[in-house]
Scaffold this motif. Structure first.
Motif, PDB file in Angstrom:
ATOM      1  N   VAL A 265       0.855  -1.193   0.000  1.00  0.00           N
ATOM      2  CA  VAL A 265       0.000   0.000   0.000  1.00  0.00           C
ATOM      3  C   VAL A 265       0.890   1.243   0.000  1.00  0.00           C
ATOM      4  O   VAL A 265       1.789   1.371   0.828  1.00  0.00           O
ATOM      5  N   ASP A 266       0.632   2.122  -0.948  1.00  0.00           N
ATOM      6  CA  ASP A 266       1.422   3.339  -1.072  1.00  0.00           C
ATOM      7  C   ASP A 266       0.806   4.400  -0.150  1.00  0.00           C
ATOM      8  O   ASP A 266      -0.092   5.130  -0.538  1.00  0.00           O
ATOM      9  N   VAL A 267       1.296   4.449   1.089  1.00  0.00           N
ATOM     10  CA  VAL A 267       0.669   5.303   2.105  1.00  0.00           C
ATOM     11  C   VAL A 267       1.082   6.760   1.894  1.00  0.00           C
ATOM     12  O   VAL A 267       2.251   7.070   1.660  1.00  0.00           O
ATOM     13  N   ILE A 268       0.076   7.638   1.934  1.00  0.00           N
ATOM     14  CA  ILE A 268       0.322   9.058   1.734  1.00  0.00           C
ATOM     15  C   ILE A 268       0.097   9.792   3.049  1.00  0.00           C
ATOM     16  O   ILE A 268      -0.924   9.616   3.702  1.00  0.00           O
ATOM     17  N   GLY A 269       1.071  10.581   3.440  1.00  0.00           N
ATOM     18  CA  GLY A 269       0.916  11.385   4.651  1.00  0.00           C
ATOM     19  C   GLY A 269       0.995  12.853   4.303  1.00  0.00           C
ATOM     20  O   GLY A 269       1.276  13.217   3.168  1.00  0.00           O
TER      21      GLY A 269
END
Ligand SMILES: Cc1cc2nc3c(=O)[nH]c(=O)nc-3n(C[C@H](O)[C@H](O)[C@H](O)COP(=O)(O)OP(=O)(O)OC[C@H]3O[C@@H](n4cnc5c(N)ncnc54)[C@H](O)[C@@H]3O)c2cc1C
Ligand code: FES
Ligand code: FES
Lengths: 291, 182
Positions: A254-258
């Protein structure tokens, strides 16, 4: 702050709405207005024409048959959550709706509008994804059904082509023997999620997991299935060790975006994994009770 | 029905009275009530749905007056804070706010009153916790909410949700005839 001028068309039928949408370069559907009007007030959107579909009788209906709840594009969140039939047939949906904003927003906001808006932090697109629902789309070429996994294509972006609109959402009802849970981390009740999960577990006669569905929201550019967690659970006895392993694998791939304002990617990943663990526990318990 | 960008006629009922006014499509219901109908009791704060100051009741449901265009309210029944004290005296809910000192600057108060009115119509008895969450869409920067909860709980016990039982108010509002959320 005020929206830029626009032309207002109230469509009483789907063909009327499609004609109005096709008649201008920058026409947009207005449903509940709970996302569109703020965006227009901030002048982030300046549509030429707004096509109000919220009062079209054919879009104001919802019904469940054959294990599927069909919700028209004019049906508000609040109508669904207060409807005795919906409460009995799809408690997971009712619980999910309760996490969205406040009753005053839900009194006008629509389920289909939330899907079309495709906010990465929104609850309903993740619910549709977890339950393998479909979006029914109408355009000049007729109607088509888009599976949830293909509908949201990016942040605030969907598979809708120019001139198309959502007419309904088809939500498969949770079956017997399966247990479901939805949970999110938000700073205050009603806020958008910093991390959220919708998950379901189906148990076979031997107490093994016959299928797990886990969808995350608020953590990536779109809602995503946590295939890592699903793979760990498939065929396993969902004991503490298996649930720990599933939660640990939830963010695999999962390409987690913060972001700086709300929460970092690291926070979303760690808090999200703990949230998945908690929700899976609740889903397994519910599946056990239902079986 | 197609409407050009210029002002169009909007017919609606406000606090039980038939009203007609002109509105550009981009005019929000809150602005229309204030500027076209002169009902300035409905306040406008953030204009993006976050603060709740503009909350009015449309066809029985509390909604954001800033997130609905006036043209969308055509043919609807709207209730505003002015309808609460229609007979001149205070509505029981207003009296409860007065008694509990549930307001300071008063900017949030009309919105809180309309949200609380609908909450009490849904059910008169609330736990403090549930009511806290039910009213959480309305921001108040003065009171700290505690006295607001005191007021609404007291009003619930006094039956304020049925549109006024002390005879002082409420009779003018269409409330009792069509109570309850849709
Ligand atoms: C204070 C506040 C808090 C909120 N918190 C949350 C939250 O926690 N979670 C959450 O998910 N949402 C939240 N929302 C957004 C709210 O739920 C919206 O109602 C929802 O996202 C959009 O539904 P709508 O019917 O209001 O759509 P609209 O605002 O009318 O439309 C939104 C977008 O979708 C398009 N659209 C709408 N219907 C259709 C259709 N039938 N066919 C094609 N395009 C269509 C519009 O053109 C527009 O681009 C919040 C909003 C506010 C103001
Ligand atoms: S002015 Fe409408 S919510 Fe703030
Ligand atoms: S009394 Fe001042 S904002 Fe509530």
């Amino acid at each position: 702050m005020k929206p830029a001028p626009f032309e207002y068309v109230r469509a009483d039928t789907v063909p009327e709405a499609l004609a109005a949408l096709g008649g201008a370069d920058d026409a947009r559907v207005l449903a509940g207005g709970q996302s569109l009007v703020p965006i227009m007030a901030l002048r982030l959107a300046t549509p030429e024409v707004l096509v109000d579909v919220s009062r079209a009788p054919e879009l104001r209906e919802h019904r469940s048959d054959g294990g599927v709840l069909t919700v028209g594009a004019g049906v508000t969140d609040r109508e669904l959550e207060l409807d005795a039939g919906v409460r009995a047939a799809h408690p997971l949906l009712v619980r999910t709706l309760s996490l969205i904003a406040h009753p005053e927003i839900r009194a006008r906001g629509t389920l289909c509008g939330s899907l079309a808006h495709a906010d990465p932090a929104a609850e309903l697109p993740a619910l549709l994804l977890a339950t393998d629902g479909e979006v029914e789309v109408a355009g000049d070429a007729g109607r088509r059904r888009v599976p949830a996994a293909e509908f949201v294509t990016g942040p605030f972006t969907t598979a809708l082509a120019d001139g198309e609109m959502v007419v309904a959402a088809h939500l498969p009802l949770p079956g017997p023997g399966s247990g479901w849970a939805v949970d999110e981390i938000a700073r205050r009740p009603g806020d958008y999620a910093l991390a959220g999960v919708v998950c379901g577990v189906e148990l076979d006669g031997a107490g093994r997991c016959a299928g797990a569905r886990v969808a995350l929201f608020g953590v990536a550019a779109t809602p995503v299935r946590a295939h890592g967690a699903e793979r760990v659970l498939d065929g396993a006895v969902p004991d503490d060790a298996a649930l720990d392993a599933a939660a640990a694998a939830a963010f695999d791939g999962v390409d987690v975006i913060g972001d700086e304002v709300h929460a970092s990617a690291g926070y979303r990943r760690r808090a999200g994994a703990a949230l998945v663990r908690r929700a899976l526990t609740a889903a397994v318990r519910a599946a056990g009770e239902g079986a | 029905m197609t409407v050009a960008g210029e002002p169009v006629r909007v017919r609606l009922s406000v606090n039980g009275r038939a009203e007609v006014g002109l509105a550009e499509p981009r005019t929000t219901l809150a602005e229309f009530l204030r500027e076209e109908l002169g009902l300035t009791g409905t306040h406008v704060g953030c204009e993006q749905g976050v603060c709740g100051a503009c909350t009015v009741v449309v066809d029985g449901a509390a909604v954001r007056g800033c997130l609905m265009f006036a043209v969308q309210a055509d043919g609807r029944a709207v209730e505003t804070v002015e309808g609460l004290a229609a007979e001149g005296g205070m509505h029981p809910l207003q009296r409860a706010f007065w008694d509990a000192q549930a307001l300071q600057c008063g900017f949030c108060t009309p919105g809180l009153l309309m949200t609380a009115l609908v909450a009490l119509r849904e059910r008169p008895e609330w736990t403090r916790e549930a009511l806290r969450e039910r009213l959480s869409g309305n921001l108040c920067r003065c009171t700290g909410y505690s006295t607001v909860l005191d007021a609404v709980l007291a009003a619930g016990r006094a039956g304020a949700g049925d549109g006024g039982d002390d005879g002082s108010a409420g009779a003018g509002a269409p409330a009792s005839g069509e109570a309850g959320p849709r």
